[in-house]
Scaffold this motif. Sequence first.
Motif, PDB file in Angstrom:
ATOM      1  N   PRO A 169      -6.090  -6.735   1.596  1.00 31.16           N
ATOM      2  CA  PRO A 169      -7.392  -6.017   1.597  1.00 31.16           C
ATOM      3  C   PRO A 169      -8.492  -6.618   2.566  1.00 31.16           C
ATOM      4  N   HIS A 207       0.914  -1.270   0.091  1.00 35.19           N
ATOM      5  CA  HIS A 207      -0.035  -0.129  -0.030  1.00 35.19           C
ATOM      6  C   HIS A 207       0.827   1.327  -0.346  1.00 35.19           C
ATOM      7  N   ASP A 208       0.421   2.205  -0.217  1.00 38.34           N
ATOM      8  CA  ASP A 208       1.083   3.607  -0.237  1.00 38.34           C
ATOM      9  C   ASP A 208       1.744   3.923   0.920  1.00 38.34           C
ATOM     10  N   LEU A 244      -0.025  -4.851   1.640  1.00 37.73           N
ATOM     11  CA  LEU A 244      -1.394  -4.985   1.363  1.00 37.73           C
ATOM     12  C   LEU A 244      -2.301  -6.122   1.817  1.00 37.73           C
TER      13      LEU A 244
END
Length: 145
Positions: A120, A112-113, A118
Amino acid sequence: MTGAGRDCSIANALGVVGERWSLLALREVLLGERRFDQIARNTGASRDILAARLRTLVERGVLAKVQYQERPPRYEYVPTEAGRALRPILLGLMEWGDRYVTDGPGPTRWEHDCGAELHPEMVCGHCHAPVLPGTTTLVRLGQVR
């Protein structure tokens, strides 16, 4: 939905993308592979099956077929808004596969940024709280035909 069974958006969606080669082709396009030969190589699908699946994805508005060369004419596949909207579904399917099907660590990793790996999860679009078992209530169910 056609035929008997429950009127259901899941069944309707599966009628468009619910086949292995369709989902794997979509995975490749969302990863940036746009050309038929690249998609075929990375999915392992036979050329005739892949051509049929890509044709369906284009006809159903999930992908667009765009000419990138005139002589000879050559095309690439790009995701439409509907195709890009399937990214979280594919990420969720990957997460499920990593957890329940794949031995060892998953072969693909997303970050992720924020810098974290990540993983989800589904959250409510209104309050942003996680959607967990026991936090939802069925308010309407499609009819069985």
